[in-house]
Write a protein that holds these residues in place. Structure first.
Motif, PDB file in Angstrom:
ATOM      1  N   ARG A 223       0.806  -1.378  -0.195  1.00  0.00           N
ATOM      2  CA  ARG A 223       0.031   0.023   0.027  1.00  0.00           C
ATOM      3  C   ARG A 223       0.770   1.245  -0.141  1.00  0.00           C
ATOM      4  N   TYR A 224       1.976   1.079   0.785  1.00  0.00           N
ATOM      5  CA  TYR A 224       2.803   2.376   1.028  1.00  0.00           C
ATOM      6  C   TYR A 224       4.170   2.452  -0.016  1.00  0.00           C
ATOM      7  N   ALA A 225       4.235   1.273  -0.694  1.00  0.00           N
ATOM      8  CA  ALA A 225       5.156   1.246  -1.743  1.00  0.00           C
ATOM      9  C   ALA A 225       4.631   0.996  -3.246  1.00  0.00           C
ATOM     10  N   PRO A 226       3.984   1.845  -3.721  1.00  0.00           N
ATOM     11  CA  PRO A 226       3.248   1.687  -4.861  1.00  0.00           C
ATOM     12  C   PRO A 226       3.992   1.422  -6.162  1.00  0.00           C
ATOM     13  N   HIS A 227       5.067   1.560  -6.218  1.00  0.00           N
ATOM     14  CA  HIS A 227       6.130   1.361  -7.349  1.00  0.00           C
ATOM     15  C   HIS A 227       7.320   0.962  -6.845  1.00  0.00           C
ATOM     16  N   ASP A 228       8.241   0.425  -7.907  1.00  0.00           N
ATOM     17  CA  ASP A 228       9.494   0.043  -7.608  1.00  0.00           C
ATOM     18  C   ASP A 228      10.407   1.255  -7.007  1.00  0.00           C
ATOM     19  N   GLY A 229      11.330   0.681  -6.249  1.00  0.00           N
ATOM     20  CA  GLY A 229      12.220   1.476  -5.533  1.00  0.00           C
ATOM     21  C   GLY A 229      12.122   1.785  -3.860  1.00  0.00           C
ATOM     22  N   ASP A 230      12.751   2.804  -3.503  1.00  0.00           N
ATOM     23  CA  ASP A 230      12.666   2.887  -2.126  1.00  0.00           C
ATOM     24  C   ASP A 230      11.597   3.961  -1.618  1.00  0.00           C
ATOM     25  N   HIS A 231      10.970   3.875  -0.286  1.00  0.00           N
ATOM     26  CA  HIS A 231      10.106   4.790   0.249  1.00  0.00           C
ATOM     27  C   HIS A 231      10.127   5.080   1.576  1.00  0.00           C
ATOM     28  N   THR A 232      10.375   6.252   1.870  1.00  0.00           N
ATOM     29  CA  THR A 232      10.621   6.329   3.291  1.00  0.00           C
ATOM     30  C   THR A 232       9.736   6.501   4.281  1.00  0.00           C
ATOM     31  N   VAL A 233       9.835   5.773   5.395  1.00  0.00           N
ATOM     32  CA  VAL A 233       8.864   5.855   6.433  1.00  0.00           C
ATOM     33  C   VAL A 233       9.464   6.811   7.475  1.00  0.00           C
ATOM     34  N   CYS A 234      10.521   6.707   8.018  1.00  0.00           N
ATOM     35  CA  CYS A 234      10.970   7.895   8.832  1.00  0.00           C
ATOM     36  C   CYS A 234      12.692   8.091   8.816  1.00  0.00           C
ATOM     37  N   GLU A 235      13.030   8.835   9.665  1.00  0.00           N
ATOM     38  CA  GLU A 235      14.689   9.113   9.409  1.00  0.00           C
ATOM     39  C   GLU A 235      15.267   7.809   9.299  1.00  0.00           C
ATOM     40  N   LYS A 236      15.107   6.839   9.976  1.00  0.00           N
ATOM     41  CA  LYS A 236      16.026   5.629  10.037  1.00  0.00           C
ATOM     42  C   LYS A 236      15.440   4.295   9.314  1.00  0.00           C
TER      43      LYS A 236
ATOM     44  N   TYR B  21       8.800  -8.313  -4.612  1.00  0.00           N
ATOM     45  CA  TYR B  21       9.516  -8.217  -3.609  1.00  0.00           C
ATOM     46  C   TYR B  21       9.188  -6.952  -2.743  1.00  0.00           C
ATOM     47  N   LEU B  22       8.908  -7.324  -1.583  1.00  0.00           N
ATOM     48  CA  LEU B  22       8.498  -6.054  -0.642  1.00  0.00           C
ATOM     49  C   LEU B  22       9.301  -6.333   0.837  1.00  0.00           C
ATOM     50  N   SER B  23       9.937  -5.330   1.146  1.00  0.00           N
ATOM     51  CA  SER B  23      10.869  -5.265   2.399  1.00  0.00           C
ATOM     52  C   SER B  23      10.887  -4.098   3.255  1.00  0.00           C
ATOM     53  N   PHE B  24      11.484  -4.129   4.359  1.00  0.00           N
ATOM     54  CA  PHE B  24      11.476  -3.211   5.510  1.00  0.00           C
ATOM     55  C   PHE B  24      13.065  -3.166   5.865  1.00  0.00           C
ATOM     56  N   ARG B  25      13.359  -1.956   5.798  1.00  0.00           N
ATOM     57  CA  ARG B  25      14.940  -1.772   6.332  1.00  0.00           C
ATOM     58  C   ARG B  25      14.876  -0.595   7.303  1.00  0.00           C
ATOM     59  N   MET B  26      15.866  -0.971   8.446  1.00  0.00           N
ATOM     60  CA  MET B  26      15.948   0.099   9.328  1.00  0.00           C
ATOM     61  C   MET B  26      17.502   0.054   9.963  1.00  0.00           C
TER      62      MET B  26
ATOM     63  N   ASP C 119       2.924  11.850  14.159  1.00  0.00           N
ATOM     64  CA  ASP C 119       3.087  10.811  15.309  1.00  0.00           C
ATOM     65  C   ASP C 119       4.486  10.234  15.223  1.00  0.00           C
ATOM     66  N   ALA C 120       5.197  10.259  13.964  1.00  0.00           N
ATOM     67  CA  ALA C 120       6.501   9.586  13.796  1.00  0.00           C
ATOM     68  C   ALA C 120       7.481  10.125  14.542  1.00  0.00           C
ATOM     69  N   ASP C 121       7.670  11.372  14.727  1.00  0.00           N
ATOM     70  CA  ASP C 121       8.535  11.994  15.570  1.00  0.00           C
ATOM     71  C   ASP C 121       8.789  11.417  16.830  1.00  0.00           C
ATOM     72  N   VAL C 122       7.654  10.999  17.406  1.00  0.00           N
ATOM     73  CA  VAL C 122       7.392  10.753  18.829  1.00  0.00           C
ATOM     74  C   VAL C 122       7.484   9.184  19.171  1.00  0.00           C
ATOM     75  N   LEU C 123       6.814   8.535  18.023  1.00  0.00           N
ATOM     76  CA  LEU C 123       6.668   7.126  18.357  1.00  0.00           C
ATOM     77  C   LEU C 123       7.834   6.154  17.539  1.00  0.00           C
ATOM     78  N   ALA C 124       8.054   6.789  16.533  1.00  0.00           N
ATOM     79  CA  ALA C 124       9.257   6.131  15.529  1.00  0.00           C
ATOM     80  C   ALA C 124      10.560   5.483  16.711  1.00  0.00           C
ATOM     81  N   PRO C 125      10.835   6.607  17.473  1.00  0.00           N
ATOM     82  CA  PRO C 125      12.021   6.195  18.469  1.00  0.00           C
ATOM     83  C   PRO C 125      11.701   5.162  19.383  1.00  0.00           C
TER      84      PRO C 125
END
Length: 302
Positions: A13-26, A93-98, A154-160
């Motif tokens: 849903r959040y990566a609708p096309h090939d390539g990288d997509h940012t979730v938050c800073e890390k 292929y769908l992946s998450f990286r941190m 919410d990301a600034d507070v919850l992501a860490p």
């Protein structure tokens, strides 16, 4: 596993096309709708969780495969060859990286009462890259991190907080010793990382093992032994791969000829540069550059 299906649906849903997509800073997502050619690049210290498909990395002669059942961890920057080996438009292929933050890992270890794990000589060094079995608590934390895309406020507070949970789940598993090595302030892994950082910053300069050992604050024999234990490469082999990858970037981005690119990264002999370039990338510099310009997707997506 139901959890993987849920994670795959989220990433799609959040990566609708090939390539990288940012979730938050890390953290970021990646999508590929087809298998890829082998791609050269540097894989930084990170954890990668696959929701769908399969990928492999070749580093130091070892091949590691990661998929929905197994996640990948890398503790230092490593020259690798990466390749998506299972993907299709119907099931991309769908992946998450941190990225891995030593300060956060160290704080968690101290909170867990792991002062001994932060000691300089706590246990032998292990290789920088490995795979481990995924478990439901880790997947649950990853899914909550991905969902932060819906609420950027919410990301600034919850992501860490979720980052700490992901690392906590890893520390409790068989990746605990590897993460502990990352966090040691004065341990051998930090010394090896100091050597890697020096090589990366001065890749175009010749050096002796004695000089590099002094930078890393180790004896030459200890540096060579521990460097190879972590990276599966000698310091000079590591430098060579970084040089050749940087030369490739210069040829592509600045359209330098092979001789100029080789000289810029520290080669005195154009013939030696061309030989070593072809050995690593499978074709001489100009032919390789033409191939990459025709197929830019062959550049590494790490």
């Amino acid at each position: 596993m139901v959890e993987q299906g849920e994670l795959a649906a989220l990433i799609e849903r959040y990566a609708p096309h090939d390539g990288d997509h940012t979730v938050c800073e890390k953290a970021s997502l990646h999508r590929s709708e087809q298998p890829t050619e082998p791609k050269h690049g540097v894989f930084g210290a990170a954890v990668c969780v696959v929701a769908q498909g399969r990928k492999q990395v070749l580093s130091g002669g070892s091949v590691l495969v990661y998929d929905p059942l197994n996640y990948l961890v890398a503790s230092v920057d490593l020259p690798v060859i990466g390749q998506v080996i299972e993907a299709s438009p119907e099931q991309p292929y769908l992946s998450f990286r941190m990225t891995l933050d030593p300060a956060v890992i160290g704080d968690l270890l101290l909170q867990l009462g792991g002062e001994q794990a932060l000691a300089q000589d706590a246990g032998p060094l292990v290789g920088a890259m490995a795979v481990s079995q995924v478990n439901p608590p880790l997947l649950d934390a990853v899914m909550r991190m991905v969902r932060l895309i819906e609420t950027p406020r919410d990301a600034d507070v919850l992501a860490p907080l979720i980052e700490r949970e992901i690392l906590y789940r890893m520390l409790l598993g068989d990746q605990g010793p590897r993460l502990a090595q990352i966090a040691r302030a004065d341990g051998r892994m930090r010394q090896v990382k100091r050597a890697i950082g020096w090589i990366t910053q001065h890749f175009n300069q010749p050096f002796s093992i004695e000089e590099l050992a002094a930078e890393a604050r180790m004896s030459p024999s200890a540096l060579h032994r521990h460097f190879k234990a972590v990276t599966a490469l000698s310091p000079l082999q590591y430098q060579k791969q970084i040089r050749l990858q940087e030369a490739r970037k210069l040829i592509l981005a600045q359209r330098l000829d092979a001789g100029s690119a080789g000289h810029a990264v520290g080669y005195d002999s154009p013939s030696q540069f061309s030989r070593e370039y072809a050995r690593l990338f499978g074709a001489p510099p100009l032919r390789d550059a033409a191939r990459l310009r025709a197929r830019p997707e062959m550049l590494l997506d790490t």
